[in-house]
Design a protein around this motif. Sequence first.
Motif, PDB file in Angstrom:
ATOM      1  N   VAL A  81       0.828  -1.202   0.000  1.00  0.00           N
ATOM      2  CA  VAL A  81       0.000   0.000   0.000  1.00  0.00           C
ATOM      3  C   VAL A  81       0.869   1.262   0.000  1.00  0.00           C
ATOM      4  CG1 VAL A  81      -1.762   1.291   1.284  1.00  0.00           C
ATOM      5  CG2 VAL A  81      -1.951  -1.183   1.035  1.00  0.00           C
ATOM      6  N   ALA A  82       2.049   1.195   0.599  1.00  0.00           N
ATOM      7  CA  ALA A  82       2.949   2.350   0.595  1.00  0.00           C
ATOM      8  C   ALA A  82       3.300   2.741  -0.834  1.00  0.00           C
ATOM      9  CB  ALA A  82       4.211   2.051   1.391  1.00  0.00           C
ATOM     10  N   GLU A  83       3.577   1.757  -1.660  1.00  0.00           N
ATOM     11  CA  GLU A  83       3.905   2.038  -3.061  1.00  0.00           C
ATOM     12  C   GLU A  83       2.674   2.518  -3.820  1.00  0.00           C
ATOM     13  OE1 GLU A  83       5.570  -0.264  -6.995  1.00  0.00           O
ATOM     14  OE2 GLU A  83       6.099  -1.032  -5.019  1.00  0.00           O
ATOM     15  N   LEU A  84       1.524   1.907  -3.548  1.00  0.00           N
ATOM     16  CA  LEU A  84       0.281   2.266  -4.234  1.00  0.00           C
ATOM     17  C   LEU A  84      -0.178   3.677  -3.898  1.00  0.00           C
ATOM     18  CD1 LEU A  84      -2.146   1.231  -5.987  1.00  0.00           C
ATOM     19  CD2 LEU A  84      -3.213   0.572  -3.803  1.00  0.00           C
ATOM     20  N   LEU A  85      -0.081   4.043  -2.628  1.00  0.00           N
ATOM     21  CA  LEU A  85      -0.639   5.315  -2.166  1.00  0.00           C
ATOM     22  C   LEU A  85       0.401   6.338  -1.730  1.00  0.00           C
ATOM     23  CD1 LEU A  85      -3.691   4.072  -0.064  1.00  0.00           C
ATOM     24  CD2 LEU A  85      -3.573   4.627  -2.485  1.00  0.00           C
ATOM     25  N   GLY A  86       1.664   6.035  -1.945  1.00  0.00           N
ATOM     26  CA  GLY A  86       2.712   6.972  -1.561  1.00  0.00           C
ATOM     27  C   GLY A  86       2.693   8.190  -2.459  1.00  0.00           C
ATOM     28  N   PRO A  87       3.342   9.269  -2.011  1.00  0.00           N
ATOM     29  CA  PRO A  87       3.427  10.473  -2.840  1.00  0.00           C
ATOM     30  C   PRO A  87       4.060  10.150  -4.191  1.00  0.00           C
ATOM     31  CG  PRO A  87       4.201  10.908  -0.622  1.00  0.00           C
ATOM     32  CD  PRO A  87       4.019   9.422  -0.736  1.00  0.00           C
ATOM     33  N   GLN A  88       3.549  10.758  -5.222  1.00  0.00           N
ATOM     34  CA  GLN A  88       4.071  10.543  -6.573  1.00  0.00           C
ATOM     35  C   GLN A  88       5.365  11.320  -6.765  1.00  0.00           C
ATOM     36  OE1 GLN A  88       2.515   8.466  -9.095  1.00  0.00           O
ATOM     37  NE2 GLN A  88       1.794   7.811  -7.109  1.00  0.00           N
ATOM     38  N   VAL A  89       6.233  10.798  -7.601  1.00  0.00           N
ATOM     39  CA  VAL A  89       7.475  11.487  -7.915  1.00  0.00           C
ATOM     40  C   VAL A  89       7.318  12.143  -9.278  1.00  0.00           C
ATOM     41  CG1 VAL A  89       9.921  11.192  -8.333  1.00  0.00           C
ATOM     42  CG2 VAL A  89       8.808   9.859  -6.552  1.00  0.00           C
ATOM     43  N   ALA A  90       7.605  13.424  -9.345  1.00  0.00           N
ATOM     44  CA  ALA A  90       7.475  14.166 -10.601  1.00  0.00           C
ATOM     45  C   ALA A  90       8.552  13.716 -11.582  1.00  0.00           C
ATOM     46  CB  ALA A  90       7.601  15.664 -10.327  1.00  0.00           C
ATOM     47  N   ALA A  91       8.342  13.991 -12.849  1.00  0.00           N
ATOM     48  CA  ALA A  91       9.275  13.581 -13.904  1.00  0.00           C
ATOM     49  C   ALA A  91      10.670  14.130 -13.664  1.00  0.00           C
ATOM     50  CB  ALA A  91       8.745  14.025 -15.246  1.00  0.00           C
ATOM     51  N   SER A  92      10.788  15.295 -13.031  1.00  0.00           N
ATOM     52  CA  SER A  92      12.099  15.896 -12.790  1.00  0.00           C
ATOM     53  C   SER A  92      12.844  15.196 -11.674  1.00  0.00           C
ATOM     54  CB  SER A  92      11.938  17.372 -12.451  1.00  0.00           C
ATOM     55  OG  SER A  92      11.296  17.503 -11.196  1.00  0.00           O
ATOM     56  N   GLY A  93      12.159  14.297 -10.960  1.00  0.00           N
ATOM     57  CA  GLY A  93      12.775  13.610  -9.836  1.00  0.00           C
ATOM     58  C   GLY A  93      12.451  14.249  -8.507  1.00  0.00           C
ATOM     59  N   ASP A  94      11.823  15.411  -8.540  1.00  0.00           N
ATOM     60  CA  ASP A  94      11.412  16.063  -7.304  1.00  0.00           C
ATOM     61  C   ASP A  94      10.108  15.438  -6.838  1.00  0.00           C
ATOM     62  OD1 ASP A  94      13.527  17.824  -7.486  1.00  0.00           O
ATOM     63  OD2 ASP A  94      12.355  19.305  -8.619  1.00  0.00           O
TER      64      ASP A  94
END
Length: 100
Positions: A81-94
């Motif tokens: 669930v951590a991977e499913l619902l964790g904060p998304q990483v933007a394309a820039s890596g931020d």
Amino acid sequence: MRVTLAGECDLAVRDQLRTILEGAVHASPLVIVDLAAVDFLDSSGVHGLIVAHHEARARGGRVTVVNPTGAVASVLDITGVAELLGPQVAASGDQARADG
């Protein structure tokens, strides 16, 4: 919208959790669930988060969990669930910022 949970998310509060998350998903396309003050999370709590995730996705939205610690973080990691619902990483890596 930010939803801050505290205490134990288990069978005893399953219906309250479902109601709160359902209302948040219907009110906002992005729901951030802050777990910093959650001491215990069992399968009922995990189920509530996943149901909210599916509801949000069906509406074109997203549910994200932030600040899990200790055993709560472990449960989320073990169940995926951590991977499913964790904060998304933007394309820039931020890390994407989600302020609700």
